[in-house]
Design a protein around this motif. Sequence first.
Motif, PDB file in Angstrom:
ATOM      1  N   ASP A   6       0.832  -1.204   0.000  1.00  0.00           N
ATOM      2  CA  ASP A   6       0.000   0.000   0.000  1.00  0.00           C
ATOM      3  C   ASP A   6       0.867   1.255   0.000  1.00  0.00           C
ATOM      4  N   VAL A   7       1.933   1.232   0.803  1.00  0.00           N
ATOM      5  CA  VAL A   7       2.839   2.380   0.873  1.00  0.00           C
ATOM      6  C   VAL A   7       3.523   2.591  -0.471  1.00  0.00           C
ATOM      7  N   ALA A   8       3.985   1.513  -1.083  1.00  0.00           N
ATOM      8  CA  ALA A   8       4.669   1.609  -2.374  1.00  0.00           C
ATOM      9  C   ALA A   8       3.754   2.202  -3.439  1.00  0.00           C
ATOM     10  N   ARG A   9       2.506   1.725  -3.494  1.00  0.00           N
ATOM     11  CA  ARG A   9       1.561   2.249  -4.489  1.00  0.00           C
ATOM     12  C   ARG A   9       1.287   3.730  -4.258  1.00  0.00           C
ATOM     13  N   ALA A  10       1.110   4.097  -2.979  1.00  0.00           N
ATOM     14  CA  ALA A  10       0.813   5.495  -2.673  1.00  0.00           C
ATOM     15  C   ALA A  10       1.974   6.411  -3.021  1.00  0.00           C
ATOM     16  N   ALA A  11       3.198   5.898  -2.887  1.00  0.00           N
ATOM     17  CA  ALA A  11       4.383   6.705  -3.180  1.00  0.00           C
ATOM     18  C   ALA A  11       4.808   6.614  -4.633  1.00  0.00           C
ATOM     19  N   VAL A  36       8.175   8.277   0.339  1.00  0.00           N
ATOM     20  CA  VAL A  36       7.775   6.998   0.932  1.00  0.00           C
ATOM     21  C   VAL A  36       7.402   7.185   2.399  1.00  0.00           C
ATOM     22  N   ARG A  37       8.195   7.957   3.128  1.00  0.00           N
ATOM     23  CA  ARG A  37       7.907   8.171   4.545  1.00  0.00           C
ATOM     24  C   ARG A  37       6.599   8.933   4.740  1.00  0.00           C
ATOM     25  N   GLN A  38       6.365   9.906   3.895  1.00  0.00           N
ATOM     26  CA  GLN A  38       5.107  10.650   3.994  1.00  0.00           C
ATOM     27  C   GLN A  38       3.915   9.743   3.712  1.00  0.00           C
ATOM     28  N   SER A  39       4.069   8.859   2.740  1.00  0.00           N
ATOM     29  CA  SER A  39       2.989   7.922   2.428  1.00  0.00           C
ATOM     30  C   SER A  39       2.753   6.965   3.581  1.00  0.00           C
TER      31      SER A  39
END
Length: 320
Positions: A6-11, A36-39
Amino acid sequence: MPTLDDVARAAGVSKSTASRALSRPALVAPETVLRVRQSAERLGFVPNRAATALARGRTGIVAVVVPTLENAFFTPIIGGAQHRAAESGLQLTVVVNALRDDSDLDSLTQLSAQVDGFLLTAPLGSESRTLAACQLKPTVLVDREIAGVSSVIADTATAFAAVARHFIRDGHQRIALVGGSNRSWQNEQRIAAVRAATAGLAELAIFDPMPPTFAAGTEIAPALAESGATAVIPYATALGLGIVFALGARGVAVPDGMAITIERQVAAALGLTTMPTIDVDGAELGRTAMSALHDLMTRDTAETAARLRLPVPVVFPPGG
């Protein structure tokens, strides 16, 4: 619960890039790490520390090895080490192992496959066996020094010598040192320091080996009372308490009939405000040792073993 996917897709990056950005940011472009950290923060993603550690060939666990749980000296060391380990994202496990024989070394060898490093308190282990244990994983010796091994000690030898000199200035001509095991490195250091401090100035009577317990203090008190000593330096707080209790039962007042040094808080509670006190900061000893171990585990190259000696405060009574 959000996942790394989910984090990867969002970033807008791959899963492997997202993983590196969170676990090894130096390998990823700064703007990608920030994205990535913000996501991750926006999604409420919490990295699995155990999985990250295993991926790096680590467990995220370090062991504090103590010879016994009967000696209260080790309790604050464990607490200080645990606090510092938590700050580094590490878990701490406590193991009772005195390294007295080869079976103890075998036990540590088996444990070494499950931990990333050791904080090793081995006052009774032979030098060769202790060295063998130190070679199993990154290790910091606590309250003992061996050439070539990183170590952190509380410099009680210097403190004991200062107390002995204080007693001599107060007119005491015969001083008793109640020590621990004659196989203990620290015991040898303390005896040598007090011998040097009293040489040619006062007689020194050594009573050892004594376990660090209240009961041992009550048992040795009669011999102290009959030894002619007028001042006592016990190596452990519980031992000193037992001595004070048993001397009182024999009608020997402390400090008028027998001077004794003890931990400051205990001395204050007993009203022994005219006696010098020794305070070992066990929590700081544990924190410092854990910091040294963390540095040792994260080094990219081998460096000279660090040897740290923490000063031990001695508080003298007014006019002392």
